[in-house]
Design a protein around this motif. Structure first.
Motif, PDB file in Angstrom:
ATOM      1  N   THR A  59     -48.042 -15.389  19.022  1.00 51.28           N
ATOM      2  CA  THR A  59     -47.657 -13.983  19.155  1.00 51.28           C
ATOM      3  C   THR A  59     -46.335 -13.750  18.443  1.00 51.28           C
ATOM      4  O   THR A  59     -45.394 -14.538  18.596  1.00 51.28           O
ATOM      5  N   VAL A  60     -46.284 -12.677  17.661  1.00 47.67           N
ATOM      6  CA  VAL A  60     -45.075 -12.349  16.902  1.00 47.67           C
ATOM      7  C   VAL A  60     -44.711 -10.890  17.146  1.00 47.67           C
ATOM      8  O   VAL A  60     -45.516 -10.102  17.653  1.00 47.67           O
ATOM      9  N   GLN A  61     -43.480 -10.532  16.776  1.00 46.95           N
ATOM     10  CA  GLN A  61     -43.017  -9.155  16.879  1.00 46.95           C
ATOM     11  C   GLN A  61     -42.157  -8.829  15.675  1.00 46.95           C
ATOM     12  O   GLN A  61     -41.372  -9.665  15.217  1.00 46.95           O
ATOM     13  N   CYS A  62     -42.308  -7.618  15.153  1.00 55.01           N
ATOM     14  CA  CYS A  62     -41.538  -7.197  13.985  1.00 55.01           C
ATOM     15  C   CYS A  62     -40.044  -7.333  14.260  1.00 55.01           C
ATOM     16  O   CYS A  62     -39.554  -6.960  15.333  1.00 55.01           O
ATOM     17  N   ALA A  63     -39.323  -7.880  13.272  1.00 51.70           N
ATOM     18  CA  ALA A  63     -37.890  -8.152  13.443  1.00 51.70           C
ATOM     19  C   ALA A  63     -37.002  -7.053  12.887  1.00 51.70           C
ATOM     20  O   ALA A  63     -35.788  -7.238  12.777  1.00 51.70           O
ATOM     21  N   ASN A  64     -37.563  -5.906  12.509  1.00 50.29           N
ATOM     22  CA  ASN A  64     -36.737  -4.803  11.997  1.00 50.29           C
ATOM     23  C   ASN A  64     -35.770  -4.309  13.073  1.00 50.29           C
ATOM     24  O   ASN A  64     -36.076  -4.331  14.274  1.00 50.29           O
ATOM     25  N   ASP A  65     -34.615  -3.809  12.628  1.00 49.61           N
ATOM     26  CA  ASP A  65     -33.568  -3.385  13.546  1.00 49.61           C
ATOM     27  C   ASP A  65     -33.977  -2.222  14.441  1.00 49.61           C
ATOM     28  O   ASP A  65     -33.437  -2.037  15.532  1.00 49.61           O
ATOM     29  N   ALA A  66     -34.940  -1.420  13.987  1.00 50.34           N
ATOM     30  CA  ALA A  66     -35.316  -0.228  14.747  1.00 50.34           C
ATOM     31  C   ALA A  66     -35.796  -0.571  16.149  1.00 50.34           C
ATOM     32  O   ALA A  66     -35.592   0.184  17.105  1.00 50.34           O
ATOM     33  N   GLY A  67     -36.438  -1.739  16.298  1.00 50.15           N
ATOM     34  CA  GLY A  67     -36.902  -2.161  17.611  1.00 50.15           C
ATOM     35  C   GLY A  67     -38.104  -1.362  18.095  1.00 50.15           C
ATOM     36  O   GLY A  67     -38.597  -0.457  17.425  1.00 50.15           O
ATOM     37  N   GLY A  68     -38.567  -1.726  19.285  1.00 53.29           N
ATOM     38  CA  GLY A  68     -39.688  -1.007  19.877  1.00 53.29           C
ATOM     39  C   GLY A  68     -41.035  -1.363  19.302  1.00 53.29           C
ATOM     40  O   GLY A  68     -42.017  -0.632  19.508  1.00 53.29           O
ATOM     41  N   TYR A  69     -41.126  -2.456  18.577  1.00 50.11           N
ATOM     42  CA  TYR A  69     -42.398  -2.855  17.971  1.00 50.11           C
ATOM     43  C   TYR A  69     -43.242  -3.652  18.973  1.00 50.11           C
ATOM     44  O   TYR A  69     -42.708  -4.376  19.821  1.00 50.11           O
ATOM     45  N   PRO A  70     -44.565  -3.565  18.875  1.00 53.06           N
ATOM     46  CA  PRO A  70     -45.427  -4.276  19.837  1.00 53.06           C
ATOM     47  C   PRO A  70     -45.570  -5.758  19.488  1.00 53.06           C
ATOM     48  O   PRO A  70     -45.345  -6.181  18.360  1.00 53.06           O
ATOM     49  N   ASP A  71     -45.936  -6.530  20.511  1.00 54.33           N
ATOM     50  CA  ASP A  71     -46.311  -7.920  20.259  1.00 54.33           C
ATOM     51  C   ASP A  71     -47.690  -7.927  19.599  1.00 54.33           C
ATOM     52  O   ASP A  71     -48.584  -7.160  19.984  1.00 54.33           O
ATOM     53  N   VAL A  72     -47.862  -8.813  18.622  1.00 53.70           N
ATOM     54  CA  VAL A  72     -49.128  -8.901  17.893  1.00 53.70           C
ATOM     55  C   VAL A  72     -49.616 -10.347  17.957  1.00 53.70           C
ATOM     56  O   VAL A  72     -48.856 -11.279  17.641  1.00 53.70           O
ATOM     57  N   THR A  73     -50.855 -10.535  18.351  1.00 51.79           N
ATOM     58  CA  THR A  73     -51.430 -11.876  18.488  1.00 51.79           C
ATOM     59  C   THR A  73     -52.218 -12.236  17.229  1.00 51.79           C
ATOM     60  O   THR A  73     -53.015 -11.435  16.725  1.00 51.79           O
TER      61      THR A  73
ATOM     62  N   ASP B 125     -44.124 -16.582  21.496  1.00 54.18           N
ATOM     63  CA  ASP B 125     -44.588 -17.633  22.401  1.00 54.18           C
ATOM     64  C   ASP B 125     -44.600 -18.999  21.706  1.00 54.18           C
ATOM     65  O   ASP B 125     -45.325 -19.908  22.120  1.00 54.18           O
ATOM     66  N   PHE B 126     -43.825 -19.141  20.668  1.00 57.04           N
ATOM     67  CA  PHE B 126     -43.655 -20.422  19.968  1.00 57.04           C
ATOM     68  C   PHE B 126     -42.270 -20.396  19.337  1.00 57.04           C
ATOM     69  O   PHE B 126     -41.536 -19.393  19.484  1.00 57.04           O
ATOM     70  N   SER B 127     -41.889 -21.458  18.671  1.00 58.84           N
ATOM     71  CA  SER B 127     -40.540 -21.539  18.099  1.00 58.84           C
ATOM     72  C   SER B 127     -40.602 -21.854  16.612  1.00 58.84           C
ATOM     73  O   SER B 127     -41.370 -22.727  16.184  1.00 58.84           O
ATOM     74  N   PHE B 128     -39.785 -21.149  15.839  1.00 62.51           N
ATOM     75  CA  PHE B 128     -39.604 -21.508  14.434  1.00 62.51           C
ATOM     76  C   PHE B 128     -38.714 -22.742  14.339  1.00 62.51           C
ATOM     77  O   PHE B 128     -38.024 -23.113  15.298  1.00 62.51           O
ATOM     78  N   ILE B 129     -38.750 -23.370  13.170  1.00 68.22           N
ATOM     79  CA  ILE B 129     -37.814 -24.463  12.886  1.00 68.22           C
ATOM     80  C   ILE B 129     -36.473 -23.816  12.557  1.00 68.22           C
ATOM     81  O   ILE B 129     -36.346 -23.102  11.570  1.00 68.22           O
ATOM     82  N   SER B 130     -35.491 -24.014  13.399  1.00 65.96           N
ATOM     83  CA  SER B 130     -34.220 -23.306  13.264  1.00 65.96           C
ATOM     84  C   SER B 130     -33.446 -23.768  12.039  1.00 65.96           C
ATOM     85  O   SER B 130     -33.422 -24.951  11.693  1.00 65.96           O
TER      86      SER B 130
ATOM     87  N   ALA C  41     -45.658 -28.634   9.755  1.00 63.38           N
ATOM     88  CA  ALA C  41     -44.415 -28.855  10.501  1.00 63.38           C
ATOM     89  C   ALA C  41     -44.332 -27.926  11.705  1.00 63.38           C
ATOM     90  O   ALA C  41     -43.937 -28.339  12.809  1.00 63.38           O
ATOM     91  N   LEU C  42     -44.714 -26.667  11.512  1.00 67.30           N
ATOM     92  CA  LEU C  42     -44.664 -25.713  12.610  1.00 67.30           C
ATOM     93  C   LEU C  42     -45.719 -26.045  13.661  1.00 67.30           C
ATOM     94  O   LEU C  42     -45.486 -25.902  14.870  1.00 67.30           O
ATOM     95  N   ALA C  43     -46.887 -26.516  13.205  1.00 68.78           N
ATOM     96  CA  ALA C  43     -47.946 -26.900  14.143  1.00 68.78           C
ATOM     97  C   ALA C  43     -47.499 -28.084  14.997  1.00 68.78           C
ATOM     98  O   ALA C  43     -47.710 -28.104  16.226  1.00 68.78           O
ATOM     99  N   GLU C  44     -46.874 -29.071  14.367  1.00 66.37           N
ATOM    100  CA  GLU C  44     -46.414 -30.248  15.103  1.00 66.37           C
ATOM    101  C   GLU C  44     -45.300 -29.889  16.088  1.00 66.37           C
ATOM    102  O   GLU C  44     -45.265 -30.394  17.222  1.00 66.37           O
ATOM    103  N   LYS C  45     -44.384 -29.036  15.663  1.00 61.09           N
ATOM    104  CA  LYS C  45     -43.265 -28.659  16.544  1.00 61.09           C
ATOM    105  C   LYS C  45     -43.754 -27.955  17.800  1.00 61.09           C
ATOM    106  O   LYS C  45     -43.195 -28.166  18.897  1.00 61.09           O
ATOM    107  N   ASN C  46     -44.804 -27.160  17.680  1.00 60.70           N
ATOM    108  CA  ASN C  46     -45.266 -26.358  18.806  1.00 60.70           C
ATOM    109  C   ASN C  46     -46.575 -26.837  19.421  1.00 60.70           C
ATOM    110  O   ASN C  46     -47.101 -26.197  20.338  1.00 60.70           O
ATOM    111  N   GLY C  47     -47.106 -27.963  18.913  1.00 61.36           N
ATOM    112  CA  GLY C  47     -48.355 -28.484  19.452  1.00 61.36           C
ATOM    113  C   GLY C  47     -49.525 -27.540  19.221  1.00 61.36           C
ATOM    114  O   GLY C  47     -50.396 -27.402  20.082  1.00 61.36           O
ATOM    115  N   LEU C  48     -49.545 -26.897  18.045  1.00 61.12           N
ATOM    116  CA  LEU C  48     -50.592 -25.928  17.733  1.00 61.12           C
ATOM    117  C   LEU C  48     -51.708 -26.553  16.920  1.00 61.12           C
ATOM    118  O   LEU C  48     -51.483 -27.511  16.167  1.00 61.12           O
TER     119      LEU C  48
END
Length: 463
Positions: free
Chosen positions: A186-200, A116-121, A172-179
């Motif tokens: 909210t984040v989710q594990c980026a492992n290839d296996a998938g199926g991981y829950p969202d974590v707040t 629900d936010f964006s990293f600096i690409s 920088a991340l706070a300013e980019k996303n107004g945090l």
């Protein structure tokens, strides 16, 4: 006439010899007292410096043991999996029992997508590469990025062991996303296996990165995207049964001087050394203490040298004078005084003079100790090469998740410019003990040649 009376009368009668011997003993004790006080001050300063700078021993997974690792091709590249024994609280509990360890900081590892936010690409190598690596920590204040001043907390507070699902983010991340503090992401594990829950995660701190970001960063390697979280959050993100410290556990020692002993004690513990290994970090102390260490060694050598030379000079002077007292020795032998009694008289004569000389050296030592210390410290500091902290030259300085390769910022480290020296009664007591030992040794050596002579030969030389 008893021994003490003979000794006192002789020292009073031979004023010239007494004065010379007093001067020799006075100079000797002044230098020894000065050396002892300087060495004591240098040792105390080194101890205080060790306490303030510290050192650490890190338990990590042994990457050189290939049998504990698997390698699979994934979407974003080669996926490396660990199949060996994980580092858990069980290992920490055992190691914390070792004497000399002050605290620890466990470091976990994961990688997440932003929900629900964006990293600096950064540079994109594939469709699924817009993720960021993140560490979990026991104490964020002890995390290398903060300890070495690469990150500086500007708002909020640090992570502590009691925290549950909290996060530190960059300005920088706070300013980019107004945090702001108190917001959630909210984040989710980026492992290839998938199926991981969202974590707040709740934002409890915002840090500023002092690292100059290059133009070739990926999203994951850009330090402005670094999320720092607690271990409970990492456990849910990675869906593990227990809290695991995939990037090792750093144990901080009370005294870096004891780091080798502590390391040896840890290696004796019942741990899976087929999967683990230790690394030692003592570089911060070495960077600021080389002059103190060199000075301690220098002064120790000077004290030993002064004591040896003093014993030699004193023995030579006394030998010459005792040979001039052949007539007196013969008379004493003829009236029934034993050889040991004569040696004891010579010792008492010298000690009477030494008592006064040593006592007076307390004042002269106090006058010259600080100036001598400043001179020796300047020489020791000048002779020491600048300490170069080991930093890889392959561009990894700022790419390691744990901050292992971040060089120390030594600008705020207190490297002493001089040492405050104070002559104490304890130092004087040591001078008395050392001095009396030297006196007894010197008198005994000086008396041997004459007292080895037979009484008849001594009496024959009296004329």
């Amino acid at each position: 006439m008893n021994l003490w009376k003979r000794a006192l009368l002789y020292t009073m009668r031979k004023k010239g010899k007494t004065g010379i011997l007093f001067l020799v003993l006075f100079v000797m004790s002044t230098f020894v007292l000065t050396g002892l006080s300087i060495r004591s001050a240098a040792g105390q300063s080194a101890g205080e410096l060790r306490q303030s700078v510290g050192g650490s021993i890190k338990l990590i997974r042994d990457e050189e043991k290939s049998q504990n690792w698997t390698y699979e091709q994934g979407i974003g590249g080669t996926m490396i999996g660990y199949t060996g024994t994980p580092i858990t609280d069980n290992e920490i509990e055992k190691i914390m029992q070792v004497e000399g360890i002050q605290s620890y900081n466990g470091i976990g590892y994961g990688s997440v997508y932003a929900r629900d936010f964006s990293f600096i690409s950064g540079i994109q190598f594939s469709a699924g590469s817009d993720y960021s690596s993140l560490p979990s920590v026991t104490y964020s204040e002890s995390f290398n990025y903060f300890r070495r001043k690469a990150f500086q907390l500007v708002q909020g507070r640090h992570i502590i062991p009691e925290d549950d699902h909290v996060v530190l983010i960059s300005t920088a991340l706070a300013e980019k996303n107004g945090l702001k503090l108190g917001d959630t992401i909210t984040v989710q594990c980026a492992n290839d296996a998938g199926g991981y829950p969202d974590v707040t995660l709740k934002i409890i701190g915002i840090y500023k990165s002092t690292i100059e970001e290059g133009q070739f960063n990926t999203t994951s390697t850009d330090k402005r995207n670094r999320l720092i979280i607690d271990h409970r959050a990492m456990k849910e993100i990675m869906q593990t049964d227990t809290i695991q410290y995939d990037n090792g556990v750093e144990f901080f020692v009370d005294d870096p001087k004891e780091i080798e002993r502590i390391t040896a004690e840890i290696q004796k513990l019942d741990l899976d050394w087929g999967c683990f290994k230790l690394t030692v970090d003592n570089s911060a102390y070495e960077a600021v203490s080389s002059s103190l260490t060199a000075m301690e060694s220098m002064v120790t050598g000077l004290i030993i040298g002064i004591a040896a030379v003093s014993a030699g000079v004193l023995a030579l002077i006394l030998h010459m004078w005792i040979r001039q007292r052949v007539r007196e020795t013969g008379i004493l032998l003829s009236v029934g005084v034993s050889k040991s009694g004569i040696i004891l008289q010579h010792i008492v004569e010298t000690m009477v003079i030494a008592l006064a000389a040593f006592g007076l050296s307390y004042f002269s030592g106090s006058l010259i100790a600080q100036g001598t210390s400043d001179l020796l410290f300047a020489q020791a500091a000048e002779s020491q090469p600048d300490i170069e902290l080991e930093i890889p030259d392959d561009g990894r300085e700022y790419l390691d998740l744990t901050g292992e390769y971040i060089p120390y910022d030594t600008t705020e480290m207190v490297s002493p410019k001089n040492i405050e020296v104070q002559v104490t009664q304890n130092h004087l007591f040591l001078v008395y003990v050392m001095g009396m030992c030297i006196v007894m040794l010197s008198v005994t050596l000086a008396s041997r040649s004459v007292l080895k002579m037979k009484p008849r030969n001594i009496l024959s030389q009296m004329s």
